[in-house]
Design an enzyme around this catalytic site. Sequence first.
Site, PDB file in Angstrom:
ATOM      1  CG  HIS A   1      61.917  92.002  64.314  1.00 28.13           C
ATOM      2  ND1 HIS A   1      62.553  92.158  65.531  1.00 28.13           N
ATOM      3  CD2 HIS A   1      61.556  90.696  64.255  1.00 28.13           C
ATOM      4  CE1 HIS A   1      62.572  90.995  66.170  1.00 28.13           C
ATOM      5  NE2 HIS A   1      61.975  90.088  65.417  1.00 28.13           N
TER       6      HIS A   1
ATOM      7  CG  HIS B   1      66.076  87.415  65.213  1.00 24.84           C
ATOM      8  ND1 HIS B   1      65.543  86.165  64.947  1.00 24.84           N
ATOM      9  CD2 HIS B   1      65.012  88.213  65.494  1.00 24.84           C
ATOM     10  CE1 HIS B   1      64.229  86.197  65.058  1.00 24.84           C
ATOM     11  NE2 HIS B   1      63.873  87.432  65.379  1.00 24.84           N
TER      12      HIS B   1
ATOM     13  CD  GLU C   1      56.815  89.434  65.748  1.00 23.32           C
ATOM     14  OE1 GLU C   1      55.866  90.037  66.291  1.00 23.32           O
ATOM     15  OE2 GLU C   1      57.447  88.521  66.295  1.00 23.32           O
TER      16      GLU C   1
ATOM     17  CD  GLU D   1      80.491 109.088  64.411  1.00 21.88           C
ATOM     18  OE1 GLU D   1      79.444 109.454  63.881  1.00 21.88           O
ATOM     19  OE2 GLU D   1      81.479 109.828  64.564  1.00 21.88           O
TER      20      GLU D   1
ATOM     21  CG  HIS E   1      62.509  88.181  69.745  1.00 20.62           C
ATOM     22  ND1 HIS E   1      61.213  87.734  69.723  1.00 20.62           N
ATOM     23  CD2 HIS E   1      62.849  88.302  68.441  1.00 20.62           C
ATOM     24  CE1 HIS E   1      60.806  87.576  68.478  1.00 20.62           C
ATOM     25  NE2 HIS E   1      61.788  87.922  67.677  1.00 20.62           N
TER      26      HIS E   1
HETATM   27  P1  13P Z   1      58.019  85.884  60.584  1.00 22.29           P
HETATM   28  O1  13P Z   1      58.657  84.790  59.765  1.00 22.29           O
HETATM   29  O2  13P Z   1      56.552  85.626  60.800  1.00 22.29           O
HETATM   30  O3  13P Z   1      58.303  87.241  59.983  1.00 22.29           O
HETATM   31  O4  13P Z   1      58.658  85.849  62.034  1.00 22.29           O
HETATM   32  C1  13P Z   1      60.031  85.997  62.212  1.00 22.29           C
HETATM   33  C2  13P Z   1      60.372  86.671  63.491  1.00 22.29           C
HETATM   34  O5  13P Z   1      61.457  87.188  63.629  1.00 22.29           O
HETATM   35  C3  13P Z   1      59.367  86.706  64.579  1.00 22.29           C
HETATM   36  O6  13P Z   1      59.713  87.607  65.577  1.00 22.29           O
HETATM   37 ZN    ZN Z   2      61.894  87.990  65.627  1.00 17.80          ZN
END
Ligand code: 13P
Ligand code: ZN
Length: 274
Positions: free
Chosen positions: A141, A143, A117, A171, A212
Amino acid sequence: MGMLDISIVKRYIRMADDGWHQGWHERNGGNLTYRLTPEEVAEMKPFFDAQPRPWVNMGVTGENLAGEYFLSTGSGKYFRNVILDPEDSICVVEINDKGDSYRIVWGLVNGGRPTSEFPSHYMNHCVRAKATNGAYRVIYHAHPANIIAMTYVLPLTDRDFSRALWKSATECPVVFPGGVGVVPWMVPGGADIALATCEKMKEFDAAVWAHHGLFCSGPDFDTTFGLMHTIEKAAQIHVLACSCGQGIHQTIQDDELRAIARDFKVQLREEFLD
Ligand code: 13P
Ligand code: ZN
């Protein structure tokens, strides 16, 4: 004295480990980049590789951050391993003078490349740095399960997500008065999702990736981690309340959101209010 004794590297590793302990980074999920200050680059330079690795084109161009250096997690690397073996898991990359390629100057000692990413991170850095006069340095980023769950239930609009999150915890309107952006489902890891995300990042500190995860930006690790944490906690409350199966019977009203904004002196995005 080595790279791992440098304060910013220690704090970067701590943030990655905090994310792992939150449960936001199954396997290699998620990625973290930090734009180094010139002083931090100077402190690191004695430890950079004698021979930088080859330039790699990113498929995107961002001229305003040409020549800058970033800490990045490696593609396919696990957040849970960052604290155990940082040299294998993370790297420092340099951007070329056109702003379209990177090369690794430290780290990933067993091979590899920065996160898949990286084009999204780099373009988001370009946009957030421009929007904040250079103040923003972190793109994160992750998940987190509850915000992802919400993308299966709510309409995928900035307005619907911002309102649901603001109303899930008092908050929230103070922490992200600008709301959150929502990017529809797209193939991860390429230029298209990078450009779609940075369109949202022109307006928002955070962008939800449907089915995602979540991208957050901020000036430092605490603020950026705190934003991810606050959004995911609000999402968890929303999901828990819906899971009771009774429907939502009472919530924070729009005028009450306005009252919070007034007293806490923040500017709520008025077009998201009724
Ligand atoms: P990477 O291992 O390449 O960082 O990818 C993980 C991910 O969350 C892709 O969206
Ligand atoms: Zn991801």
